[in-house]
Structure formats: structure tokens, C-alpha cells
Design an enzyme around this catalytic site. Structure first.
Site, PDB file in Angstrom:
ATOM      1  N   HIS A   1       0.469  -7.193 -11.629  1.00 43.10           N
ATOM      2  CA  HIS A   1       1.045  -6.775 -10.354  1.00 43.10           C
ATOM      3  C   HIS A   1       0.889  -7.837  -9.274  1.00 43.10           C
ATOM      4  O   HIS A   1       1.806  -8.079  -8.498  1.00 43.10           O
ATOM      5  CB  HIS A   1       0.362  -5.475  -9.921  1.00 43.10           C
ATOM      6  CG  HIS A   1       1.003  -4.780  -8.767  1.00 43.10           C
ATOM      7  ND1 HIS A   1       2.271  -4.245  -8.835  1.00 43.10           N
ATOM      8  CD2 HIS A   1       0.556  -4.520  -7.520  1.00 43.10           C
ATOM      9  CE1 HIS A   1       2.563  -3.677  -7.681  1.00 43.10           C
ATOM     10  NE2 HIS A   1       1.549  -3.827  -6.856  1.00 43.10           N
TER      11      HIS A   1
ATOM     12  N   ASP B   1       2.783  -5.973 -15.582  1.00 38.27           N
ATOM     13  CA  ASP B   1       2.519  -4.933 -14.592  1.00 38.27           C
ATOM     14  C   ASP B   1       3.224  -3.653 -15.007  1.00 38.27           C
ATOM     15  O   ASP B   1       4.432  -3.644 -15.221  1.00 38.27           O
ATOM     16  CB  ASP B   1       3.038  -5.395 -13.219  1.00 38.27           C
ATOM     17  CG  ASP B   1       2.915  -4.321 -12.149  1.00 38.27           C
ATOM     18  OD1 ASP B   1       2.014  -3.461 -12.269  1.00 38.27           O
ATOM     19  OD2 ASP B   1       3.716  -4.349 -11.195  1.00 38.27           O
TER      20      ASP B   1
ATOM     21  N   GLY C   1       0.829  -1.207   0.000  1.00 38.45           N
ATOM     22  CA  GLY C   1       0.000   0.000   0.000  1.00 38.45           C
ATOM     23  C   GLY C   1       0.868   1.263   0.000  1.00 38.45           C
ATOM     24  O   GLY C   1       1.116   1.836  -1.031  1.00 38.45           O
TER      25      GLY C   1
END
Length: 470
Positions: free
Chosen positions: A442, A390, A90
Site C-alpha cells: 500500500h 496491496d 485516512g
């Protein structure tokens, strides 16, 4: 599912597990603690023979910080399997909501919301532990305001979590221990490994953790090369024009804070990813009328022009609407009760990624390479993998980053196989193995589940991936 039906479901699952699951001889107090965390069954869960546990482990009594975990025994012979901890990044995203429910856990969320068994779950290879970290992520919480968070605190709290978790599950204390993760866990995983490595030097029998290695995928590792690789990959994959590419190259120096001229150039690059999925270039996007579809957009204008403000964005999933299904599922009261989650009635609904945690992030290393080099020299096994579709942390970025390490090549670029198909390519350095996963975005286990399970099995066994078809 009605309440009476759910209660019956729990009883049947509990009885089946009692008959079939393996166990170790435990002190009655320890067994009581484990039984309190035992999951008897989840709404919509298919029957399984392995045990699962979830709950909270306190890591800081002063701040009232407790981290939420979800643990699965290996599908067979758990006493002989290693223990693997998985972390999502994150910063601010849930390892339960992403890693377990959308990628590599036994139960994947589907529309409904519901869950189905994952035939390529990683607990076929290891005892599997998911951790929502740091406090404020997923179901993890703190009773006091955490205005500043960052890398160092996250690593120390995760280490405290492990020490306390092993007190609750001492049968895994001597197991070989590994850590894996993706995206911003390119920080979390090596940093936690470093804390364990350092503290093991002065540990007692009670505090020693049997760390053997770690594996990170599509991982943020170095601010300069991560950014440079994003731009070069976008140009090489025909996503941006020559003009935009040359403008960024002319105006942006990714070793310093970004100038206004650089930011103006980058905005033209970012605008492309409003219409395609940066995390999987060739996958469809979620319809814009879906309630969480816009949350996959990482390109909101940051509050400042620091490089890290651009690097710290929220990852999305393969099914671009899977985040919706996971959010719906983990907000169900019966699900939370079965998981022993949300016991403090966290304000607001459950969210997969907490933007407050992300925006409060102050301590972020500009490069993880010194940590990786230190651990390689310390004999820790290191594998790095990269899904090659990705665009967020592309294979180009990772190759630039690994070149910075200056490691000697012991086996150069070669294909590896999953049965008759090329699974990707691999290069072995002195102390580090790098693997690409062909056609994966990803979140590699979501896009290429069969290849991902093969990858983790070889990593844990410390064996090379097959270089010929089989």
C-alpha cells in the site's frame, strides 16, 4: 540524549547548515519568519547539508485552525528544483508520521526510537513539503470543536495553507508545483488540485499557484470499483474461497448502501485480514503484544452499513511495528520542541491517525473521476501508480476505475525497468499515465524505495520510465 548534549547537537547542526545551505535574497521580515521555523537539528538526526523547516500556518482564524508542516529543501540546487507537496490519507492520518517518517522523507524512524537518513528520500528530486491535514490530524489543531469534517473543507483549508505558506516562503512561489499522495489522498490530491486550478483562473500574482501536475498511489478513487476490485483481487490471490467470493458477488451491490446479507458475506472476507496484513499480503504482521499492533486492523464493524464506512479505514506500514516507533518518536518532548510542534498542548498524546477525525467525516465524494477528467482536459499532468501486493486498494481496483474514464490508450501495457529488474508495468492513456510497482504494498515508497524515487523523478521530468534494462 541529555539536555546539554542535545543543545550542543543543535548548535553543531546549525553551524554546519549555515556554512553549506543555499539561500535566496529575502526581506528581513520574511527571513525572520523562516528563521523562527528553522529546524536546527533533531534528536538522533544524522548530519545533512540541506535546510529544513517546520511549524504552523493558520488557515481559519474564526475556528482557530492551524495546520502543521515539515519542509525540506532539495538536497542540491533547491532554487532549480520543483516543489512537491505530499499528503497521506485516512482520513485522519499524519503525512509527517507516515509519509515523512516511514516512506519518502529524509529521516525514517527506527526502533529505539531513533531516526536514520533515507538514501532514497524524495528531496533528492524536489523541494519536499509534508502537511498534516485536516485540522486534528497529527500536530495540526483547531481551537474549536470540529464535529463535521470532509473532503470540501479539507481541500479549501489546504489551499489557504498554501497561499499563506508561500507568503512565508516566497522564494518558492514561482517554482513548478506538484502534489502527490496515497490511499485516501486519492481524494485529497485531485480535490486540492481542482481548487487550485479553479482559483488560478481569477487569481492575482499573489494568489497564483504554478500547478503542473499530481501523482497518486494505491488511491481511493471510486467507491464502486474500489470495493469490487478488493473482492476480485482477494479471490484471485487465493485469500478467500469460491464460496465467500460467490456469496459477496450474489449479495453485494457496491453502488448502493450495503444490505445485511451483503455485510454477513463481507465479514467472512474481512476475517481473513485479522491474520494477514491487507496492506502487504506477503509481509509479516506485528506481534499482538505490541502496544499499537491492533491499530493496524481496519476491519472493526462500522456504525452503519454505508459503503464509505468500509472504505474509510486506517493505513498501516511495511514494518508492521514501524507505527509504534513513529508514535514513540513524535511523543518525545525534545522532538516536539525541535519541530516547533504541539505549541498549544494538544490534549492527549500524539497519534499517527486520529479516529475522531475519521468518524466525523461526512463529506466524501463517491467518485473522483469527474475531477480527474476535468483536470486532464485542463492540461494538468496526472500519474497514477499502484503497488501490486496491496489488498486494500489493489491494482485490480485501480484498473477497473481507470477503465471507467474511457480514455484512449496511446501506449499499451509494457514493462518498465529499474536497472536490470522489471520494476512493474505501465500503460499510457491520452492524458494519464498508470504505473504498477512490482512487489510493493500500500505504501509504495516504504516497500520499494529505489523504484519509488525513480518513479517520482520521471513524473517530475515528464519522461517515460525505461522500457528496457539498463
Amino acid at each position: 540524549m541529555g539536555l546539554s548534549a542535545f543543545v550542543l547537537h543543535l548548535f553543531l547542526c546549525s553551524f554546519a547548515l549555515f556554512l553549506s545551505a543555499s539561500s535566496w535574497e529575502l526581506d528581513y521580515k520574511i527571513k525572520a519568519l523562516q528563521d523562527a521555523d528553522r529546524i536546527l537539528g533533531l534528536p538522533g538526526q544524522p548530519p545533512v547539508k540541506f535546510r529544513q523547516y517546520s511549524g504552523y500556518v493558520t488557515v481559519d482564524e474564526t475556528y482557530g485552525k492551524a495546520l502543521f508542516y515539515w519542509f525540506f529543501e532539495a538536497t542540491n540546487q533547491p532554487e532549480k528544483k520543483p516543489l512537491l507537496l505530499w499528503l497521506n490519507g485516512g482520513p485522519g492520518c499524519s503525512s509527517v508520521g507516515f509519509g515523512e517518517a516511514q516512506e519518502l522523507g529524509p529521516f525514517l524512524v527506527k526502533e529505539g526510537p531513533s531516526i536514520v537518513f533515507n538514501n532514497y528520500t524524495w528531496n533528492k528530486a524536489a523541494n519536499l513539503l509534508f502537511l498534516d491535514s485536516p485540522a486534528g490530524v497529527g500536530f495540526s489543531y483547531a481551537n474549536t470543536s470540529l464535529d463535521v469534517q470532509g473532503d470540501n473543507m479539507t481541500a479549501l483549508d489546504a489551499h489557504t495553507f498554501l497561499l499563506n505558506w508561500f507568503k512565508r516562503f516566497p522564494q518558492y512561489k514561482s517554482s513548478e508545483f506538484y502534489i502527490a499522495g496515497e490511499s485516501y489522498a486519492g481524494h485529497y490530491v485531485p480535490q486540492l488540485a481542482e481548487v487550485i486550478f479553479d482559483k488560478n483562473k481569477n487569481s492575482t500574482e499573489d494568489t497564483y499557484i504554478n500547478l503542473k501536475g499530481f501523482m497518486i498511489g494505491n488511491a481511493l478513487l471510486d467507491d464502486e470499483t474500489d470495493q469490487k476490485g478488493m473482492i476480485d483481487y482477494a479471490w484471485d490471490h487465493a485469500i478467500i474461497s469460491d464460496g465467500v467470493y460467490n456469496s459477496i458477488k450474489r449479495n453485494c451491490d457496491f453502488t448502493t448502501n450495503l444490505t445485511e446479507e451483503c455485510w454477513d458475506s463481507l465479514l467472512k472476507y474481512y476475517n481473513v485480514y485479522k491474520i494477514i496484513d491487507v496492506y502487504s499480503l506477503y509481509s509479516p504482521t506485528c506481534p499482538l503484544d505490541q502496544p499499537f499492533a491492533k491499530s493496524t486492523n481496519m476491519f472493526a464493524v462500522p456504525k452503519s452499513l454505508k459503503t464509505i464506512d468500509i472504505l474509510r479505514r486506517i493505513p498501516a506500514g511495511y514494518d508492521p511495528c514501524t507505527m509504534n516507533h513513529a508514535t514513540d518518536y513524535f511523543n518525545l518532548p525534545y522532538v516536539q520542541a525541535a519541530l516547533h510542534a504541539n505549541v498549544t498542548n494538544i490534549p492527549g498524546p500524539y497519534v499517527l491517525c486520529n479516529n475522531d477525525v475519521n468518524s466525523a467525516w461526512q463529506d466524501s465524494a463517491t467518485s473522483i473521476l469527474p475531477v480527474i477528467k476535468k483536470l486532464i482536459n485542463g492540461g494538468i499532468r496526472v500519474w497514477v501508480f499502484s503497488g501490486d501486493t496491496d489488498g486494500r486498494v489493489p491494482v485490480t481496483s485501480t484498473r477497473y476505475t481507470l477503465n471507467k474514464l474511457g480514455l484512449n490508450i496511446t501506449e499499451d501495457w509494457t514493462p518498465w525497468y529499474n536497472h536490470r529488474e522489471v520494476g512493474g508495468w505501465t500503460i499510457t492513456y491520452d492524458g494519464l499515465t498508470f504505473i504498477t510497482v512490482r512487489g510493493a504494498g500500500h505504501q509504495v515508497p516504504t516497500y520499494a524505495p529505489k523504484r519509488a524515487l525513480q518513479l517520482v523523478r520521471h513524473f517530475l521530468a515528464n519522461t517515460k520510465l525505461p522500457s528496457v534494462a539498463f
